[in-house]
Scaffold this motif. Structure first.
Motif, PDB file in Angstrom:
ATOM      1  N   GLY A  55      -8.100  11.040   7.076  1.00  0.00           N
ATOM      2  CA  GLY A  55      -7.159  10.361   7.858  1.00  0.00           C
ATOM      3  C   GLY A  55      -6.386   9.085   6.835  1.00  0.00           C
ATOM      4  N   ALA A  56      -5.190   8.486   6.655  1.00  0.00           N
ATOM      5  CA  ALA A  56      -4.879   7.311   5.716  1.00  0.00           C
ATOM      6  C   ALA A  56      -4.640   6.707   7.168  1.00  0.00           C
ATOM      7  CB  ALA A  56      -3.362   7.870   5.345  1.00  0.00           C
ATOM      8  N   TRP A  57      -4.309   5.522   6.324  1.00  0.00           N
ATOM      9  CA  TRP A  57      -4.252   3.464   7.272  1.00  0.00           C
ATOM     10  C   TRP A  57      -3.287   3.096   6.113  1.00  0.00           C
ATOM     11  CZ3 TRP A  57      -4.907  -0.976   6.327  1.00  0.00           C
ATOM     12  CH2 TRP A  57      -5.981  -0.823   5.258  1.00  0.00           C
ATOM     13  N   SER A  58      -2.653   2.271   6.874  1.00  0.00           N
ATOM     14  CA  SER A  58      -1.775   1.472   6.289  1.00  0.00           C
ATOM     15  C   SER A  58      -1.639   0.435   7.547  1.00  0.00           C
ATOM     16  CB  SER A  58      -0.754   1.555   5.726  1.00  0.00           C
ATOM     17  OG  SER A  58      -0.043   2.308   6.963  1.00  0.00           O
ATOM     18  N   ALA A  59      -0.807  -1.046   6.658  1.00  0.00           N
ATOM     19  CA  ALA A  59      -0.626  -2.231   7.696  1.00  0.00           C
ATOM     20  C   ALA A  59       0.422  -3.063   6.815  1.00  0.00           C
ATOM     21  CB  ALA A  59      -1.588  -2.821   8.324  1.00  0.00           C
ATOM     22  N   VAL A  60       0.772  -4.045   7.139  1.00  0.00           N
ATOM     23  CA  VAL A  60       2.128  -5.605   6.586  1.00  0.00           C
ATOM     24  C   VAL A  60       1.643  -6.089   7.240  1.00  0.00           C
ATOM     25  CG1 VAL A  60       3.746  -6.048   6.026  1.00  0.00           C
ATOM     26  CG2 VAL A  60       3.506  -3.606   5.728  1.00  0.00           C
ATOM     27  N   ILE A  61       0.354  -7.242   6.766  1.00  0.00           N
ATOM     28  CA  ILE A  61       0.889  -8.611   7.233  1.00  0.00           C
ATOM     29  C   ILE A  61       1.532  -9.375   6.666  1.00  0.00           C
ATOM     30  CG2 ILE A  61      -1.979  -8.558   7.937  1.00  0.00           C
ATOM     31  CD1 ILE A  61      -2.779 -10.099   5.245  1.00  0.00           C
ATOM     32  N   ARG A  62       1.982 -10.154   7.645  1.00  0.00           N
ATOM     33  CA  ARG A  62       3.301 -11.513   6.564  1.00  0.00           C
ATOM     34  C   ARG A  62       2.591 -13.265   7.079  1.00  0.00           C
ATOM     35  NH1 ARG A  62       6.949  -9.969  10.619  1.00  0.00           N
ATOM     36  NH2 ARG A  62       7.910  -8.587   8.930  1.00  0.00           N
ATOM     37  N   SER A  63       3.138 -14.168   5.711  1.00  0.00           N
ATOM     38  CA  SER A  63       1.867 -15.394   6.381  1.00  0.00           C
ATOM     39  C   SER A  63       3.218 -15.870   6.803  1.00  0.00           C
ATOM     40  CB  SER A  63       2.093 -15.398   4.563  1.00  0.00           C
ATOM     41  OG  SER A  63       3.654 -15.154   3.744  1.00  0.00           O
ATOM     42  N   PRO A  64       2.699 -17.237   7.418  1.00  0.00           N
ATOM     43  CA  PRO A  64       4.017 -18.110   7.605  1.00  0.00           C
ATOM     44  C   PRO A  64       5.301 -18.304   6.858  1.00  0.00           C
ATOM     45  CG  PRO A  64       1.781 -18.827   8.178  1.00  0.00           C
ATOM     46  CD  PRO A  64       1.522 -17.265   7.104  1.00  0.00           C
ATOM     47  N   GLU A  65       5.016 -18.592   5.386  1.00  0.00           N
ATOM     48  CA  GLU A  65       6.035 -18.453   5.045  1.00  0.00           C
ATOM     49  C   GLU A  65       6.893 -16.979   4.761  1.00  0.00           C
ATOM     50  OE1 GLU A  65       3.557 -21.035   4.653  1.00  0.00           O
ATOM     51  OE2 GLU A  65       3.375 -18.813   3.418  1.00  0.00           O
ATOM     52  N   GLY A  66       6.513 -16.203   5.982  1.00  0.00           N
ATOM     53  CA  GLY A  66       7.594 -14.603   5.385  1.00  0.00           C
ATOM     54  C   GLY A  66       6.930 -13.996   4.380  1.00  0.00           C
ATOM     55  N   GLU A  67       6.245 -13.688   3.757  1.00  0.00           N
ATOM     56  CA  GLU A  67       6.172 -12.981   2.357  1.00  0.00           C
ATOM     57  C   GLU A  67       4.946 -12.440   2.570  1.00  0.00           C
ATOM     58  OE1 GLU A  67       5.891 -13.503  -1.210  1.00  0.00           O
ATOM     59  OE2 GLU A  67       7.154 -14.850  -1.023  1.00  0.00           O
ATOM     60  N   GLU A  68       5.399 -10.984   2.342  1.00  0.00           N
ATOM     61  CA  GLU A  68       5.087  -9.501   3.216  1.00  0.00           C
ATOM     62  C   GLU A  68       4.019  -9.037   1.904  1.00  0.00           C
ATOM     63  OE1 GLU A  68       7.849  -7.240   4.822  1.00  0.00           O
ATOM     64  OE2 GLU A  68       7.547  -8.189   6.815  1.00  0.00           O
ATOM     65  N   TYR A  69       2.538  -8.154   2.785  1.00  0.00           N
ATOM     66  CA  TYR A  69       1.830  -7.474   1.964  1.00  0.00           C
ATOM     67  C   TYR A  69       1.101  -6.818   2.528  1.00  0.00           C
ATOM     68  CZ  TYR A  69       0.849 -12.802   0.886  1.00  0.00           C
ATOM     69  OH  TYR A  69       1.778 -14.090   0.040  1.00  0.00           O
ATOM     70  N   PRO A  70       1.629  -5.452   1.463  1.00  0.00           N
ATOM     71  CA  PRO A  70       1.155  -4.171   2.398  1.00  0.00           C
ATOM     72  C   PRO A  70      -0.719  -3.790   1.768  1.00  0.00           C
ATOM     73  CG  PRO A  70       3.279  -4.102   1.181  1.00  0.00           C
ATOM     74  CD  PRO A  70       2.220  -5.544   1.491  1.00  0.00           C
ATOM     75  N   MET A  71      -1.229  -2.608   2.830  1.00  0.00           N
ATOM     76  CA  MET A  71      -2.272  -2.566   2.524  1.00  0.00           C
ATOM     77  C   MET A  71      -2.497  -1.239   2.642  1.00  0.00           C
ATOM     78  SD  MET A  71      -4.399  -4.890   5.534  1.00  0.00           S
ATOM     79  CE  MET A  71      -3.384  -6.324   5.786  1.00  0.00           C
ATOM     80  N   GLY A  72      -3.183   0.068   2.442  1.00  0.00           N
ATOM     81  CA  GLY A  72      -3.974   0.546   3.246  1.00  0.00           C
ATOM     82  C   GLY A  72      -4.706   1.107   2.417  1.00  0.00           C
TER      83      GLY A  72
END
Length: 152
Positions: A55-72
């Motif tokens: 199975g796949a997983w994914s998530a996005v984390i957001r920095s305090p400055e609003g930058e988004e970092y998707p991962m999976g």
């Protein structure tokens, strides 16, 4: 005979004052992961888990400055309350997948959590991940202790 270099890997350990089933649950449900995934001061959203081998997983984390970092990645092994193995990659980057192994070991009602990730192309990449995952695990411990204190 040519000597091959050891792969560059990351190893982190935490002793958590909570039983393995609780710590495992916090790793395997999106509503819990949203509370600790990401370094200090980051937030997590869009967490999707198909929690089964293959199975796949994914998530996005957001920095305090609003930058988004998707991962999976993809889950390759799951042993309930004991072990999770999955691939990890930052979405949109050319870096190869790394393999993450998280183990949960009962220590008299506490959980010894070990986190291993390998291989990294450079020591700098490993050290960056060590900082990020270290802060994630610090947040995970704090979240579990807070939740236990509130009787969740």
């Amino acid at each position: 005979m040519q000597q091959t270099a050891e792969p560059i890997g990351l190893f982190i350990e935490r002793l958590i004052d909570a039983p393995c089933p609780l710590v495992f649950k916090v790793w395997t449900t999106p509503e819990h992961m949203a509370r600790w995934l990401g370094p200090k001061d980051f937030s997590a959203h869009a967490i999707r888990l198909d929690f089964r081998p293959g199975g796949a997983w994914s998530a996005v984390i957001r920095s305090p400055e609003g930058e988004e970092y998707p991962m999976g990645g993809t889950y390759s092994e799951i042993e309930e309350n004991r072990r999770i193995v999955f691939t990890f990659r930052w979405s949109g980057e050319d870096d190869p997948d790394t393999l993450v192994t998280v183990t949960f070991e009962d220590r008299d009602g506490k959980t010894r959590l070990t986190f291993a990730q390998t291989p990294f192309d450079t020591v700098e990449s490993r050290d960056s991940h060590a900082e990020g995952w270290g802060e994630c695990l610090d947040r995970l411990v704090a979240y579990i202790l807070q939740a236990r204190g509130e009787g969740r």
